[in-house]
Write a protein that holds these residues in place. Structure first.
Motif, PDB file in Angstrom:
ATOM      1  N   SER A 147       7.699  -7.776   4.180  1.00  0.00           N
ATOM      2  CA  SER A 147       6.655  -6.837   4.599  1.00  0.00           C
ATOM      3  C   SER A 147       6.256  -7.013   6.057  1.00  0.00           C
ATOM      4  CB  SER A 147       5.414  -7.011   3.717  1.00  0.00           C
ATOM      5  OG  SER A 147       4.922  -8.336   3.823  1.00  0.00           O
ATOM      6  N   ARG A 148       6.820  -7.999   6.743  1.00  0.00           N
ATOM      7  CA  ARG A 148       6.468  -8.231   8.138  1.00  0.00           C
ATOM      8  C   ARG A 148       7.710  -8.485   8.984  1.00  0.00           C
ATOM      9  NH1 ARG A 148       1.519 -12.457   8.045  1.00  0.00           N
ATOM     10  NH2 ARG A 148       1.795 -12.296  10.294  1.00  0.00           N
ATOM     11  N   SER A 149       8.831  -7.897   8.613  1.00  0.00           N
ATOM     12  CA  SER A 149      10.083  -8.106   9.336  1.00  0.00           C
ATOM     13  C   SER A 149      10.761  -6.762   9.570  1.00  0.00           C
ATOM     14  CB  SER A 149      11.019  -9.027   8.553  1.00  0.00           C
ATOM     15  OG  SER A 149      10.416 -10.284   8.294  1.00  0.00           O
ATOM     16  N   TRP A 150      11.236  -6.537  10.783  1.00  0.00           N
ATOM     17  CA  TRP A 150      12.001  -5.331  11.098  1.00  0.00           C
ATOM     18  C   TRP A 150      13.472  -5.653  10.893  1.00  0.00           C
ATOM     19  CZ3 TRP A 150      13.692  -2.415  15.974  1.00  0.00           C
ATOM     20  CH2 TRP A 150      13.595  -1.037  15.774  1.00  0.00           C
ATOM     21  N   PRO A 151      14.241  -4.789  10.270  1.00  0.00           N
ATOM     22  CA  PRO A 151      15.651  -5.101   9.980  1.00  0.00           C
ATOM     23  C   PRO A 151      16.432  -5.492  11.226  1.00  0.00           C
ATOM     24  CG  PRO A 151      14.964  -3.119   8.802  1.00  0.00           C
ATOM     25  CD  PRO A 151      13.844  -3.466   9.731  1.00  0.00           C
ATOM     26  N   PHE A 283       9.335  -1.332   1.337  1.00  0.00           N
ATOM     27  CA  PHE A 283       8.138  -1.547   2.151  1.00  0.00           C
ATOM     28  C   PHE A 283       8.032  -0.416   3.165  1.00  0.00           C
ATOM     29  CE2 PHE A 283       8.639  -5.909   0.594  1.00  0.00           C
ATOM     30  CZ  PHE A 283       7.329  -6.206   0.256  1.00  0.00           C
ATOM     31  N   LYS A 284       7.268   0.608   2.823  1.00  0.00           N
ATOM     32  CA  LYS A 284       7.132   1.745   3.729  1.00  0.00           C
ATOM     33  C   LYS A 284       6.234   1.446   4.919  1.00  0.00           C
ATOM     34  CE  LYS A 284       8.328   5.348   0.438  1.00  0.00           C
ATOM     35  NZ  LYS A 284       7.976   6.680  -0.118  1.00  0.00           N
ATOM     36  N   CYS A 285       5.573   0.284   4.894  1.00  0.00           N
ATOM     37  CA  CYS A 285       4.784  -0.130   6.060  1.00  0.00           C
ATOM     38  C   CYS A 285       5.695  -0.470   7.238  1.00  0.00           C
ATOM     39  CB  CYS A 285       3.916  -1.328   5.714  1.00  0.00           C
ATOM     40  SG  CYS A 285       4.835  -2.763   5.091  1.00  0.00           S
ATOM     41  N   VAL A 286       6.947  -0.801   6.969  1.00  0.00           N
ATOM     42  CA  VAL A 286       7.898  -1.152   8.027  1.00  0.00           C
ATOM     43  C   VAL A 286       8.335   0.134   8.724  1.00  0.00           C
ATOM     44  CG1 VAL A 286      10.133  -2.191   8.534  1.00  0.00           C
ATOM     45  CG2 VAL A 286       8.677  -3.181   6.756  1.00  0.00           C
ATOM     46  N   PRO A 287       8.115   0.260  10.038  1.00  0.00           N
ATOM     47  CA  PRO A 287       8.441   1.525  10.718  1.00  0.00           C
ATOM     48  C   PRO A 287       9.943   1.758  10.801  1.00  0.00           C
ATOM     49  CG  PRO A 287       7.791  -0.143  12.312  1.00  0.00           C
ATOM     50  CD  PRO A 287       7.535  -0.730  10.954  1.00  0.00           C
ATOM     51  N   GLY A 288      10.332   3.021  10.784  1.00  0.00           N
ATOM     52  CA  GLY A 288      11.731   3.374  10.919  1.00  0.00           C
ATOM     53  C   GLY A 288      12.215   3.204  12.345  1.00  0.00           C
ATOM     54  N   TYR A 289      13.512   3.252  12.501  1.00  0.00           N
ATOM     55  CA  TYR A 289      14.107   3.011  13.820  1.00  0.00           C
ATOM     56  C   TYR A 289      13.654   4.031  14.860  1.00  0.00           C
ATOM     57  CZ  TYR A 289      17.330   2.469  17.649  1.00  0.00           C
ATOM     58  OH  TYR A 289      17.847   2.290  18.913  1.00  0.00           O
ATOM     59  N   ASP A 290      13.690   5.311  14.534  1.00  0.00           N
ATOM     60  CA  ASP A 290      13.384   6.339  15.527  1.00  0.00           C
ATOM     61  C   ASP A 290      11.949   6.224  16.043  1.00  0.00           C
ATOM     62  OD1 ASP A 290      15.927   7.363  15.349  1.00  0.00           O
ATOM     63  OD2 ASP A 290      15.400   8.945  13.922  1.00  0.00           O
ATOM     64  N   ARG A 291      11.041   5.824  15.166  1.00  0.00           N
ATOM     65  CA  ARG A 291       9.644   5.689  15.592  1.00  0.00           C
ATOM     66  C   ARG A 291       9.487   4.574  16.628  1.00  0.00           C
ATOM     67  NH1 ARG A 291       5.272   5.965  10.849  1.00  0.00           N
ATOM     68  NH2 ARG A 291       6.428   7.921  10.610  1.00  0.00           N
ATOM     69  N   VAL A 292      10.139   3.447  16.392  1.00  0.00           N
ATOM     70  CA  VAL A 292      10.053   2.330  17.340  1.00  0.00           C
ATOM     71  C   VAL A 292      10.802   2.683  18.627  1.00  0.00           C
ATOM     72  CG1 VAL A 292      10.640  -0.094  17.730  1.00  0.00           C
ATOM     73  CG2 VAL A 292       9.808   0.650  15.476  1.00  0.00           C
TER      74      VAL A 292
END
Length: 304
Positions: A147-151, A283-292
């Motif tokens: 829940s606190r890690s970006w792929p 975990f939808k709290c993790v932002p998607g690539y395009d947003r970042v």
């Protein structure tokens, strides 16, 4: 009765107090520094402070404490208990840490109340001279809870896009084992980037972050360290509400700062399994690539 000279000595007497800072994480310890700064300012004519901490390196040059001890020095801490001169910071029995502004969580039990935005300014005190290189972008790929890690594949894709536009990119961080969380926290290197993971002291990491054009990190200790600089930064806010970990640089929680979040408002803090049944384990709290990517490109002034 003491004579006038003796009265002056009594009046000038300095007491030694202990501070027991019970938190383990670097970020939480950094949030404690504004509280200790205010304690020191309010009592500097009558007290000096020793600190017992699980992050002693953060306090070696701190001007608000006199001596620094590892938190494990139990007998010394007990001496202060007997003399009733111990101040306990980060007491999990007082309030719910995850539900409060961290600085207030630390300051309220001291009786000082909430700190003002100006008083919440973070500080870090390096002891080494600056020997850091300069990069356009510095990334921290820290991997902790799901829940606190970006792929990692997102981090690599972002690094590839930045490098393709001629930007220099470095990865910083340190692998640590957390006893309180029973977790191995890792920062993974990326191909095509300068790999500084586990290669820098904390001081040189601080300088490296401070000198870059943009620092990008998950919400963790290094993002708090970056809050002690004036760097442009992007934080991937996931399972902890960002306002509870706000950094008031220039008295403004959004100074040179952009938060990027996913699509969940539960703030489950550090879960291994998503607590929302409708998310079906994601975990939808993790932002998607395009947003970042969009936030990073805007900060750098790059065309989309």
């Amino acid at each position: 009765m003491p004579g006038r000279a003796g009265w002056q000595v009594e009046k000038m007497k300095i007491d030694r107090y202990g501070i027991a800072l019970a938190c383990e994480g670097m970020g939480d310890c950094l949030y404690a520094i504004p509280v200790i700064r205010k304690l020191h300012a309010a009592t500097r004519s009558t007290r000096v402070y020793d600190i017992f901490t699980k992050q002693p390196d953060l306090f070696q040059s701190c001007p608000y404490v006199d001596r620094v001890y590892p938190f494990a020095d139990g007998p010394l801490i007990q001496d202060y208990y007997r003399n009733n001169k111990l101040i306990q910071l980060f007491d999990l029995k007082k309030f719910e840490h995850w539900a409060m502004d961290t600085t207030d969580f630390i300051s309220l039990p001291t009786g000082m109340g909430q700190l003002s935005f100006r008083e919440k300014q973070l500080e870090y005190f390096p002891t080494e001279p600056d020997a850091a290189e300069t990069f356009d972008v510095v990334l921290n790929t820290s991997r902790t809870w799901p829940s606190r890690s970006w792929p990692i594949e997102h981090w690599q894709r972002l690094a590839d896009e930045l490098a393709a536009r001629g930007l220099s990119v470095a990865v910083v961080g340190k692998d640590v084992s957390s006893s309180s969380d029973a977790l191995r926290k890792q920062s993974l290197p990326l191909q095509g980037c300068r790999n500084l993971v586990n290669a820098l002291s904390l001081d040189q990491t601080y300088y490296t972050i401070a000198k870059c054009r943009l620092f990008v990190s998950n919400q963790n200790g290094l993002s708090v360290l970056a809050g002690a600089t004036d760097v442009e930064m992007i934080v991937l806010d996931m399972s902890i509400e960002w306002s509870k970990r706000a950094m008031y640089r220039q008295e403004n929680p959004l100074h040179k700062f952009e938060l990027v979040k996913g699509d969940c408002q539960i703030y489950c803090c550090s879960s291994d399994v998503c607590p929302e049944p409708s998310h079906k384990g994601q975990f939808k709290c993790v932002p998607g690539y395009d947003r970042v990517r969009g936030a990073v490109f805007r900060k750098l002034g790059l065309p989309g």
